[in-house]
Scaffold this active site. Structure first.
Site, short mmCIF file in Angstrom:
data_model
loop_
_atom_site.label_atom_id
_atom_site.label_comp_id
_atom_site.label_asym_id
_atom_site.label_seq_id
_atom_site.Cartn_x
_atom_site.Cartn_y
_atom_site.Cartn_z
N CYS A 32 0.84 -1.21 0.00
CA CYS A 32 0.00 0.00 0.00
C CYS A 32 0.87 1.26 0.00
O CYS A 32 1.55 1.55 0.97
CB CYS A 32 -0.92 -0.07 1.22
SG CYS A 32 -1.51 1.47 1.87
N CYS A 35 0.32 3.95 2.62
CA CYS A 35 0.80 3.50 3.93
C CYS A 35 2.28 3.88 4.11
O CYS A 35 2.70 4.30 5.18
CB CYS A 35 0.67 1.98 4.08
SG CYS A 35 -1.02 1.38 4.00
#
Lengths: 108, 306
Positions: A32, A35
Site C-alpha cells: 500500500c 501507507c
C-alpha cells in the site's frame, strides 16, 4: 527517539488495550503506497508525543485478526485507542497537522 | 533569510518534480512543498503503462520515487507541510503553511487534484468499512466477495481489472452508456468474465450496519430504482482540484481549476500553474511532466526579467 512498536495478533491486547496512555495503531501493508507515505509521519509523531501517547504498527497482511476485529477494510487506517476503546478512526492519507489535531483532541 | 527562495513549487506530483528538475538545473534556488509524499496521485497506480520510456510499464510508486531522486539531484529542497494560503506581496509571494511561512519571487502551483466523492448517504460513515478510494490498497480485503466500482474512466477500469484478482465478481457502475477509459483498457475489461457492467446507472445511497451491505441504484434513463448487494464499493469518479486556498488569489474555472495560458502563466505575474490542477489539463503523467517543464522555463524567464 521513541519508535512505533510492532504490534501483532498475539500482543495486541497487552500492548494496545492495556496501555496506560492513549495508543495510536497504524494498520498497514507492504503493498500500500499511501501507507508508506504516512509511516514517516507516524514515526515523527511517536517522537513528539513520547510518554503521552503510545504508537504501534500492525501489518494487516500478517495479522488479519486485529484488522478483522475492528472491521478495517481500508488502509492506511489509524485507530486511536483510549482506555482500551477505539475512539477515533482516521482512514486514508492525511497531513501531519491533521493527525496532530486528532492526537491533541484525545489528550484534552 | 532561510525561508526565502527564488522559486517555490507547491505540490509533489509529476508536474512539480519535473518543474523542480528544470528549475534547479537552471540554478534557481527552489523549494518544493508537499503535504505527504512526493509522487502524487500515481503512487496508487499499480502499473503506469502510458509513460514513455518504460515499455513494460512501471509501478506508480516506483515512477514517483525515480522522479524524486532525479529532481533532488540538482539541489531541489523538499519539505513536508500543508499549504494554508498564498499571499501576493509587492516583491514576493508568501506561502503560509502548517510549518511556517516561506517566501519566493516566483511560484508554481501544481498541487494536483484529489479523488472525487459520490456525495451520497452512507459514503462518509462507511469509509474504511467497505467504501474505498484506493483499489491497490484495499483490494485484498475483498477476497471472494462481490464488489462494485463506480466510474467509467481510466482509473475506474484499471481498478476493476486489478480487483478481479481478489473479488469473485466486480460490477462496474457507470452513469453513461459507454466508457470514457482508453480503448485498450476497455477491451481488457469487456473480455474479463469476472467484470459486469451496469450502464446508465448512478449510486444514490450506500447501506450497511457498520459494513457495506448494499447500494441503492437508479437508472438515469428509465428512473427505475433498485438495490444491489455488495460488500465493497470502490469510488473512482472525477477529480477535485486542491485549490480551496487560492480563491481570490488566482483566477479559477467554475470547477475550481486554475486558468492559465499556454506558457502556464496565471493572470498574476510570477505565479504559474501546472498539471492536473490547471484547467484543460489532459490529466496524464506525461502531460503533467510537460506542464512542469513549461512552467519552470516561464518562471526562469520571469525571474530574469524582474
Amino acid at each position: 527517539m521513541a519508535e512505533p512498536l510492532s504490534v501483532d495478533d498475539k500482543n495486541f491486547n497487552e500492548v494496545v488495550i492495556e496501555a496506560k496512555t492513549p495508543f495510536l495503531v497504524d494498520f498497514w501493508a507492504p503493498w500500500c503506497a499511501p501507507c508508506r507515505a504516512i509511516a514517516p509521519m507516524v514515526e515523527e509523531l511517536a517522537g513528539e508525543y513520547e510518554g503521552r501517547v503510545g504508537f504501534g504498527k500492525v501489518n494487516v497482511d500478517e495479522n488479519p485478526k486485529a484488522a478483522t476485529d475492528y472491521g478495517i477494510r481500508s488502509i492506511p487506517t489509524l485507530l486511536l485507542f483510549k482506555e482500551g476503546k477505539p475512539m477515533t478512526q482516521i482512514v486514508g492519507l492525511r497531513s501531519k497537522a491533521e493527525l496532530k489535531k486528532h492526537l491533541d483532541a484525545t489528550l484534552t | 533569510m532561510g525561508n526565502s527562495y527564488q522559486l517555490i513549487i507547491i505540490g509533489g506530483g509529476p508536474a512539480c518534480l519535473s518543474a523542480g528538475l528544470d528549475a534547479t538545473r537552471a540554478r534557481l534556488s527552489t523549494l518544493l512543498i508537499e503535504r505527504a509524499i512526493p509522487g502524487g496521485q500515481i503512487i496508487n497506480a499499480e502499473l503506469v503503462e502510458n509513460y514513455p520510456g518504460f515499455p513494460h510499464g512501471i509501478s506508480g510508486a516506483e515512477l514517483g520515487s525515480l522522479m524524486e531522486q532525479q529532481a533532488t539531484k540538482y539541489g531541489l529542497e523538499i519539505i513536508m507541510a500543508e499549504v494554508e494560503g498564498v499571499e501576493v506581496g509587492e516583491e514576493e509571494k508568501i506561502v503560509h503553511t502548517s510549518e511556517g511561512q516561506y517566501r519566493a519571487k516566483a511560484l508554481i502551483i501544481a498541487g494536483g487534484s484529489e479523488h472525487g466523492k459520490l456525495g451520497v448517504p452512507g459514503e462518509e460513515e462507511l469509509r474504511g468499512r467497505g467504501v474505498s478510494y484506493c483499489a491497490t490498497c484495499d483490494g485484498a480485503f475483498f477476497k471472494d466477495q462481490v464488489i462494485a466500482v463506480v466510474g467509467g474512466g481510466n482509473v475506474a477500469i484499471n481498478d476493476a481489472l486489478f480487483l478481479t484478482r481478489f473479488a469473485s465478481k466486480v460490477i462496474v457502475i457507470h452513469r453513461r452508456d459507454q466508457l470514457r477509459a482508453t480503448k485498450i483498457l476497455s477491451e481488457g475489461a469487456f473480455a474479463r468474465p469476472k467484470i459486469e457492467f451496469l450502464w446508465d446507472t448512478v449510486v444514490e445511497s450506500i447501506g450497511g450496519d457498520g459494513q457495506v451491505r448494499e447500494l441503492g441504484l437508479r437508472n438515469v434513463k428509465t428512473g427505475t430504482e433498485s438495490k444491489l448487494e455488495v460488500s465493497g464499493i470502490f469510488v473512482a469518479v472525477g477529480l477535485r482540484p486542491n485549490t480551496g486556498y487560492l480563491e481570490g488569489v488566482v483566477a479559477l474555472s467554475q470547477e475550481g481549476f486554475i486558468l492559465v495560458n499556454d506558457q502556464m502563466e496565471t493572470g498574476v505575474p510570477g505565479i504559474f500553474a501546472a498539471g492536473d490542477i490547471r484547467a484543460g489539463s489532459a490529466r496524464q503523467v506525461s502531460s503533467a511532466v510537460g506542464d512542469g517543464a513549461t512552467a519552470a522555463i516561464s518562471a526562469e524567464r520571469y525571474l530574469s526579467s524582474i
